[in-house]
Scaffold this motif. Structure first.
Motif, PDB file in Angstrom:
ATOM      1  N   TRP A  94      -4.028   5.880  -4.936  1.00  0.00           N
ATOM      2  CA  TRP A  94      -3.583   5.471  -6.261  1.00  0.00           C
ATOM      3  C   TRP A  94      -4.451   6.161  -7.303  1.00  0.00           C
ATOM      4  O   TRP A  94      -5.656   6.260  -7.147  1.00  0.00           O
ATOM      5  N   TYR A  95      -3.811   6.603  -8.366  1.00  0.00           N
ATOM      6  CA  TYR A  95      -4.513   7.263  -9.471  1.00  0.00           C
ATOM      7  C   TYR A  95      -4.303   6.447 -10.735  1.00  0.00           C
ATOM      8  O   TYR A  95      -3.187   6.038 -11.050  1.00  0.00           O
ATOM      9  N   ASP A  96      -5.389   6.205 -11.452  1.00  0.00           N
ATOM     10  CA  ASP A  96      -5.403   5.413 -12.675  1.00  0.00           C
ATOM     11  C   ASP A  96      -5.264   6.363 -13.864  1.00  0.00           C
ATOM     12  O   ASP A  96      -6.120   7.211 -14.086  1.00  0.00           O
ATOM     13  N   VAL A 118      -7.552   9.568 -12.759  1.00  0.00           N
ATOM     14  CA  VAL A 118      -8.673   9.606 -11.822  1.00  0.00           C
ATOM     15  C   VAL A 118      -8.308   8.732 -10.627  1.00  0.00           C
ATOM     16  O   VAL A 118      -7.599   7.728 -10.770  1.00  0.00           O
ATOM     17  N   LYS A 119      -8.772   9.131  -9.442  1.00  0.00           N
ATOM     18  CA  LYS A 119      -8.502   8.334  -8.250  1.00  0.00           C
ATOM     19  C   LYS A 119      -9.081   6.944  -8.449  1.00  0.00           C
ATOM     20  O   LYS A 119     -10.240   6.786  -8.804  1.00  0.00           O
ATOM     21  N   SER A 120      -8.265   5.938  -8.236  1.00  0.00           N
ATOM     22  CA  SER A 120      -8.627   4.563  -8.560  1.00  0.00           C
ATOM     23  C   SER A 120      -9.490   3.929  -7.474  1.00  0.00           C
ATOM     24  O   SER A 120      -9.199   4.041  -6.290  1.00  0.00           O
ATOM     25  N   LYS A 121     -10.548   3.247  -7.930  1.00  0.00           N
ATOM     26  CA  LYS A 121     -11.381   2.486  -7.001  1.00  0.00           C
ATOM     27  C   LYS A 121     -10.796   1.094  -6.772  1.00  0.00           C
ATOM     28  O   LYS A 121     -11.059   0.468  -5.767  1.00  0.00           O
ATOM     29  N   MET A 122     -10.014   0.620  -7.733  1.00  0.00           N
ATOM     30  CA  MET A 122      -9.378  -0.696  -7.639  1.00  0.00           C
ATOM     31  C   MET A 122      -7.870  -0.525  -7.771  1.00  0.00           C
ATOM     32  O   MET A 122      -7.285  -0.866  -8.793  1.00  0.00           O
ATOM     33  N   PRO A 123      -7.214   0.012  -6.744  1.00  0.00           N
ATOM     34  CA  PRO A 123      -5.780   0.259  -6.865  1.00  0.00           C
ATOM     35  C   PRO A 123      -4.975  -1.042  -6.844  1.00  0.00           C
ATOM     36  O   PRO A 123      -5.453  -2.057  -6.346  1.00  0.00           O
ATOM     37  N   PRO A 124      -3.766  -0.998  -7.373  1.00  0.00           N
ATOM     38  CA  PRO A 124      -2.911  -2.186  -7.338  1.00  0.00           C
ATOM     39  C   PRO A 124      -2.228  -2.340  -5.990  1.00  0.00           C
ATOM     40  O   PRO A 124      -1.254  -3.043  -5.866  1.00  0.00           O
ATOM     41  N   GLU A 125      -2.749  -1.684  -4.959  1.00  0.00           N
ATOM     42  CA  GLU A 125      -2.142  -1.644  -3.635  1.00  0.00           C
ATOM     43  C   GLU A 125      -1.842  -3.038  -3.089  1.00  0.00           C
ATOM     44  O   GLU A 125      -0.753  -3.301  -2.602  1.00  0.00           O
ATOM     45  N   SER A 126      -2.804  -3.936  -3.182  1.00  0.00           N
ATOM     46  CA  SER A 126      -2.605  -5.272  -2.637  1.00  0.00           C
ATOM     47  C   SER A 126      -1.522  -6.028  -3.415  1.00  0.00           C
ATOM     48  O   SER A 126      -0.854  -6.896  -2.868  1.00  0.00           O
ATOM     49  N   LEU A 127      -1.360  -5.698  -4.682  1.00  0.00           N
ATOM     50  CA  LEU A 127      -0.343  -6.362  -5.493  1.00  0.00           C
ATOM     51  C   LEU A 127       1.035  -5.755  -5.282  1.00  0.00           C
ATOM     52  O   LEU A 127       2.043  -6.429  -5.373  1.00  0.00           O
ATOM     53  N   VAL A 128       1.086  -4.464  -5.007  1.00  0.00           N
ATOM     54  CA  VAL A 128       2.361  -3.765  -4.885  1.00  0.00           C
ATOM     55  C   VAL A 128       2.943  -3.916  -3.491  1.00  0.00           C
ATOM     56  O   VAL A 128       4.132  -4.058  -3.313  1.00  0.00           O
ATOM     57  N   GLY A 129       2.102  -3.898  -2.464  1.00  0.00           N
ATOM     58  CA  GLY A 129       2.596  -3.944  -1.094  1.00  0.00           C
ATOM     59  C   GLY A 129       2.967  -2.545  -0.633  1.00  0.00           C
ATOM     60  O   GLY A 129       2.519  -1.551  -1.182  1.00  0.00           O
ATOM     61  N   GLU A 130       3.807  -2.483   0.375  1.00  0.00           N
ATOM     62  CA  GLU A 130       4.177  -1.193   0.944  1.00  0.00           C
ATOM     63  C   GLU A 130       5.153  -0.466   0.032  1.00  0.00           C
ATOM     64  O   GLU A 130       6.049  -1.066  -0.543  1.00  0.00           O
ATOM     65  N   LEU A 131       4.948   0.832  -0.090  1.00  0.00           N
ATOM     66  CA  LEU A 131       5.827   1.627  -0.940  1.00  0.00           C
ATOM     67  C   LEU A 131       7.148   1.886  -0.239  1.00  0.00           C
ATOM     68  O   LEU A 131       7.182   2.447   0.844  1.00  0.00           O
ATOM     69  N   THR A 132       8.232   1.441  -0.866  1.00  0.00           N
ATOM     70  CA  THR A 132       9.560   1.738  -0.342  1.00  0.00           C
ATOM     71  C   THR A 132      10.430   2.140  -1.506  1.00  0.00           C
ATOM     72  O   THR A 132      10.339   1.548  -2.569  1.00  0.00           O
ATOM     73  N   PRO A 133      11.262   3.108  -1.454  1.00  0.00           N
ATOM     74  CA  PRO A 133      11.450   3.957  -0.297  1.00  0.00           C
ATOM     75  C   PRO A 133      10.320   4.961  -0.164  1.00  0.00           C
ATOM     76  O   PRO A 133       9.710   5.328  -1.149  1.00  0.00           O
ATOM     77  N   THR A 134      10.060   5.388   1.033  1.00  0.00           N
ATOM     78  CA  THR A 134       9.012   6.370   1.233  1.00  0.00           C
ATOM     79  C   THR A 134       9.474   7.714   0.722  1.00  0.00           C
ATOM     80  O   THR A 134      10.667   7.957   0.510  1.00  0.00           O
ATOM     81  N   VAL A 135       8.548   8.606   0.557  1.00  0.00           N
ATOM     82  CA  VAL A 135       8.864   9.933   0.037  1.00  0.00           C
ATOM     83  C   VAL A 135       9.864  10.636   0.940  1.00  0.00           C
ATOM     84  O   VAL A 135      10.798  11.288   0.469  1.00  0.00           O
ATOM     85  N   ASN A 136       9.712  10.489   2.251  1.00  0.00           N
ATOM     86  CA  ASN A 136      10.636  11.139   3.181  1.00  0.00           C
ATOM     87  C   ASN A 136      12.054  10.618   3.014  1.00  0.00           C
ATOM     88  O   ASN A 136      13.017  11.383   3.076  1.00  0.00           O
ATOM     89  N   LEU A 137      12.198   9.306   2.813  1.00  0.00           N
ATOM     90  CA  LEU A 137      13.537   8.751   2.604  1.00  0.00           C
ATOM     91  C   LEU A 137      14.171   9.295   1.327  1.00  0.00           C
ATOM     92  O   LEU A 137      15.354   9.611   1.293  1.00  0.00           O
ATOM     93  N   VAL A 138      13.382   9.406   0.270  1.00  0.00           N
ATOM     94  CA  VAL A 138      13.895   9.925  -0.991  1.00  0.00           C
ATOM     95  C   VAL A 138      14.346  11.375  -0.816  1.00  0.00           C
ATOM     96  O   VAL A 138      15.429  11.761  -1.261  1.00  0.00           O
ATOM     97  N   GLU A 139      13.518  12.196  -0.155  1.00  0.00           N
ATOM     98  CA  GLU A 139      13.887  13.596   0.055  1.00  0.00           C
ATOM     99  C   GLU A 139      15.121  13.718   0.930  1.00  0.00           C
ATOM    100  O   GLU A 139      16.003  14.541   0.656  1.00  0.00           O
ATOM    101  N   ASN A 140      15.209  12.920   2.006  1.00  0.00           N
ATOM    102  CA  ASN A 140      16.388  12.966   2.869  1.00  0.00           C
ATOM    103  C   ASN A 140      17.648  12.577   2.113  1.00  0.00           C
ATOM    104  O   ASN A 140      18.716  13.165   2.325  1.00  0.00           O
TER     105      ASN A 140
END
Length: 160
Positions: A94-96, A118-140
């Motif tokens: 995650w980048y802030d 800047v690369k985030s030390k405190m990303p919102p990862e835990s709040l966002v959860g898993e990224l869907t759709p993944t990049v591969n799904l979007v490209e496909n």
């Protein structure tokens, strides 16, 4: 080379908002909005800074996007009004966003927004959860849509 080829990196963007609800501090993270951009390393490379602890290094990036993606605010509670930070996700990190330039005004050249992050030390990862759709799904999906468009154009030519 067309300018479309410059904006080919799939980037997930989220915004955070904060406020008070029932006397408690609340943070709201927007749903993921996908956009295409051009991600570059920062011109100066990895930056170093000195603080009380000592020297530490920061990974900076520059993201160029044509326009900001449409963020869905329908689930945001009305009492949460203070805009927090904007984050984007790229290759597992995650980048802030620290700064933004608007180059979308009338002028020559490609209209775009430039985000310095800047690369985030405190990303919102835990709040966002898993990224869907993944990049591969979007490209496909994009590849499938392009193929269907080509088939559709070929069928129209045969019929006419």
């Amino acid at each position: 080379m067309s300018t479309k080829a410059l904006y080919r990196t799939n980037v997930a963007v989220v915004e955070t908002y904060s406020g008070w609800a029932d006397g408690e501090p609340v943070i709201w993270v927007s749903p993921i909005a996908w956009t295409k951009g051009n991600l570059q390393p920062y011109k100066q490379g990895i930056m170093q800074s000195i603080d009380e602890v000592g020297i530490h290094f920061s990974d900076w990036r520059v993201l160029y996007i044509k326009s900001f993606p449409e963020v869905d605010y329908s689930t945001k509670p009305s009492e949460i009004t203070q805009k927090g930070k904007t984050y984007f996700y790229y290759e597992g990190g995650w980048y802030d966003v620290q700064g933004e330039q608007d180059w979308a005004m009338q002028a020559r050249g490609v209209k775009h927004h430039k985000l310095l992050a800047v690369k985030s030390k405190m990303p919102p990862e835990s709040l966002v959860g898993e990224l869907t759709p993944t990049v591969n799904l979007v490209e496909n999906l994009e590849y499938a849509v392009n193929e269907l468009t080509q088939v559709n154009n070929t069928v129209k030519e045969v019929i006419n």
